[in-house]
Design an enzyme around this catalytic site. Structure first.
Site, short mmCIF file in Angstrom:
data_model
loop_
_atom_site.label_atom_id
_atom_site.label_comp_id
_atom_site.label_asym_id
_atom_site.label_seq_id
_atom_site.Cartn_x
_atom_site.Cartn_y
_atom_site.Cartn_z
N LYS A 33 49.49 57.33 89.19
CA LYS A 33 49.57 57.52 87.73
C LYS A 33 49.23 56.21 87.01
O LYS A 33 49.16 55.15 87.64
CB LYS A 33 50.97 57.99 87.36
CG LYS A 33 52.08 57.01 87.73
CD LYS A 33 53.47 57.64 87.63
CE LYS A 33 54.55 56.65 88.01
NZ LYS A 33 55.88 57.28 88.08
N ARG A 128 66.17 62.95 83.59
CA ARG A 128 64.92 62.61 82.92
C ARG A 128 63.98 63.81 82.95
O ARG A 128 63.68 64.38 81.92
CB ARG A 128 64.29 61.39 83.59
CG ARG A 128 63.10 60.82 82.87
CD ARG A 128 62.52 59.61 83.57
NE ARG A 128 61.92 59.93 84.86
CZ ARG A 128 61.14 59.10 85.56
NH1 ARG A 128 60.90 57.87 85.09
NH2 ARG A 128 60.62 59.45 86.71
N TYR A 242 51.04 28.44 68.04
CA TYR A 242 51.74 29.07 66.90
C TYR A 242 53.21 28.65 66.86
O TYR A 242 53.88 28.57 67.89
CB TYR A 242 51.68 30.59 67.03
CG TYR A 242 50.35 31.19 66.63
CD1 TYR A 242 49.82 31.01 65.35
CD2 TYR A 242 49.63 31.95 67.55
CE1 TYR A 242 48.61 31.58 65.00
CE2 TYR A 242 48.42 32.53 67.19
CZ TYR A 242 47.91 32.34 65.91
OH TYR A 242 46.72 32.90 65.57
N MET A 290 46.96 36.05 71.03
CA MET A 290 46.32 37.32 71.37
C MET A 290 45.29 37.18 72.48
O MET A 290 45.24 37.98 73.41
CB MET A 290 45.67 37.94 70.13
CG MET A 290 45.11 39.33 70.39
SD MET A 290 44.25 40.03 68.98
CE MET A 290 45.58 40.27 67.82
C1 LIG Z 1 56.47 56.90 89.31
C2 LIG Z 1 57.11 57.91 90.19
C3 LIG Z 1 57.06 57.77 91.59
C4 LIG Z 1 56.60 56.49 92.26
O1 LIG Z 1 57.62 55.54 92.08
P1 LIG Z 1 57.53 54.05 92.68
O2 LIG Z 1 58.84 53.46 92.33
O3 LIG Z 1 56.41 53.40 91.93
O4 LIG Z 1 57.27 54.15 94.12
C5 LIG Z 1 57.54 58.80 92.37
N1 LIG Z 1 58.07 59.92 91.80
C6 LIG Z 1 58.16 60.07 90.46
C7 LIG Z 1 58.76 61.32 89.90
C8 LIG Z 1 57.70 59.07 89.61
O5 LIG Z 1 57.80 59.23 88.29
#
Ligand SMILES: *Cc1c(COP(=O)(O)O)cnc(C)c1O
Length: 347
Positions: A33, A128, A242, A290
């Protein structure tokens, strides 16, 4: 060269996957992802496919469509966010498998894509994503009667092996899923390292593939070199940057480098994080701006044409500490402006 160079070692990603895979007796999927944790989903996923990964996970259907284009057919692409109202055409066209998170999502799937495979995400205590136990028991028969391919849940505290929530979530997941006939998955990187009780039918690491904590034995994957634009002497008492936060205590030499918070160098790193001239640390002097950072190079005999902020001396997690964040955020903040150089063969 006006921008920094991000070197991404695809073979190290493959080696990290193989090392995590070797810690279990089950299949190891890959989470790619957020554009492969900021490193480029197309290159990363194709290298992992060559290493043997057949099952991938992304957060959204839009990411899934991009991943399908990179990989082609023959790989399972799973979507954590499930089947949202506007997702149907993406799921269909990308042959993507949604992880359904609620009875509403299950109903939508069965209504709109009745023959397409799907997974179920259960909430085992993180609160979640995923169905609660009561929702699951109310829909379980219906879910199992359809094209259910897998059941998963996610651990909230797996990077702390002694945290009592790990065992509690494991027990909750078992109670909800013992007796199901499809593959089960609970472990991301942290859970993979917690041992076989957590492995079920496959693990799905993300951050460990990219060299991040909690996979302590990971090979580093990213090296980030920032070019020096100019150097200048500053007198004792003169300030840099800055808000004039850094003031020279003695005659000093300051190098100005091309990269800033627009490239993911978090402003909290100001006046704190080191960069490296080979083996020699040189601290940020003054605020990150930046497009630029300023670095105290007074102690260098010769200023090189670039300094490294990610390298063998500074992992993503070590850099993260200087910004009071985590390696995940450093990786996924890596800027679009960097020139990206990949090493390692994809297929
Ligand atoms: C991001 C995620 C993972 C991978 O987690 P890592 O800690 O990066 O290995 C696995 N399962 C879910 C549901 C996630 O959101």
């Amino acid at each position: 060269m006006g921008t920094g160079t991000l070197h991404i070692d695809l073979d190290a990603i493959a080696a990290n996957w193989a090392a995590l895979d070797a810690k279990t007796s089950v299949e190891t999927a890959a989470v790619v992802k957020a554009d492969g944790y900021g490193l480029g989903v197309s290159q990363v996923s194709r290298r992992l496919a060559r290493a043997g990964v057949r099952r991938f996970f992304v957060a959204t259907v839009e990411e899934g469509v991009v991943l399908r284009a990179a990989l082609g057919d023959g790989f399972e692409i799973n979507i954590f966010s499930g089947h949202m109202d506007s997702d149907t055409p993406f799921l269909r066209e990308g042959k993507l498998v949604p992880m359904l998170n609620s009875p509403e999502q299950l109903a939508r799937q069965l209504d709109r894509l009745p023959d397409a495979p799907y997974g179920i995400q259960l909430d085992s205590g993180m609160n979640r994503l995923g169905m609660e136990a009561a929702e699951w028991s109310a829909t379980r028969d219906q879910a199992e009667a359809g094209a259910l391919t897998l059941i998963m849940s996610h651990l909230a505290c797996a990077d702390e092996p002694d945290h009592p929530q790990n065992a509690a979530q494991l027990a909750a997941f078992r109670a909800m899923t013992d007796g199901v006939s499809v593959p089960r998955s609970l472990a991301a990187t942290g859970g993979t390292l917690l041992g076989p009780d957590y492995h079920f039918d496959f693990c799905r690491p993300g951050v460990g593939l990219y060299g991040g904590f909690p996979f302590e034995d990971a090979q580093p994957v990213a090296r980030l070199s920032l070019p020096v634009i100019q150097t200048r002497p500053v007198e004792a008492g003169e300030s840099v940057g800055y808000s004039a936060t850094w003031v020279a205590e003695k005659p000093s030499k300051i190098a100005t480098l091309s990269a800033g918070y627009a490239d993911g160098l978090i402003r909290k790193m100001s006046d704190r994080a080191p960069l490296y001239a080979g083996d020699i640390p040189c601290k940020l002097a003054g605020r990150v701006s930046m497009d630029l950072v300023t670095v105290d190079v007074t102690h260098l005999d010769e200023v090189p044409d670039h300094l490294d902020i990610l390298c063998a001396h500074q992992t993503v997690d070590q850099l993260a500490e200087h910004a009071e964040t985590i390696g995940y955020e450093i990786l996924t903040s890596l800027g679009r402006r960097y020139r990206r150089k990949y090493s390692g063969e994809v297929w």
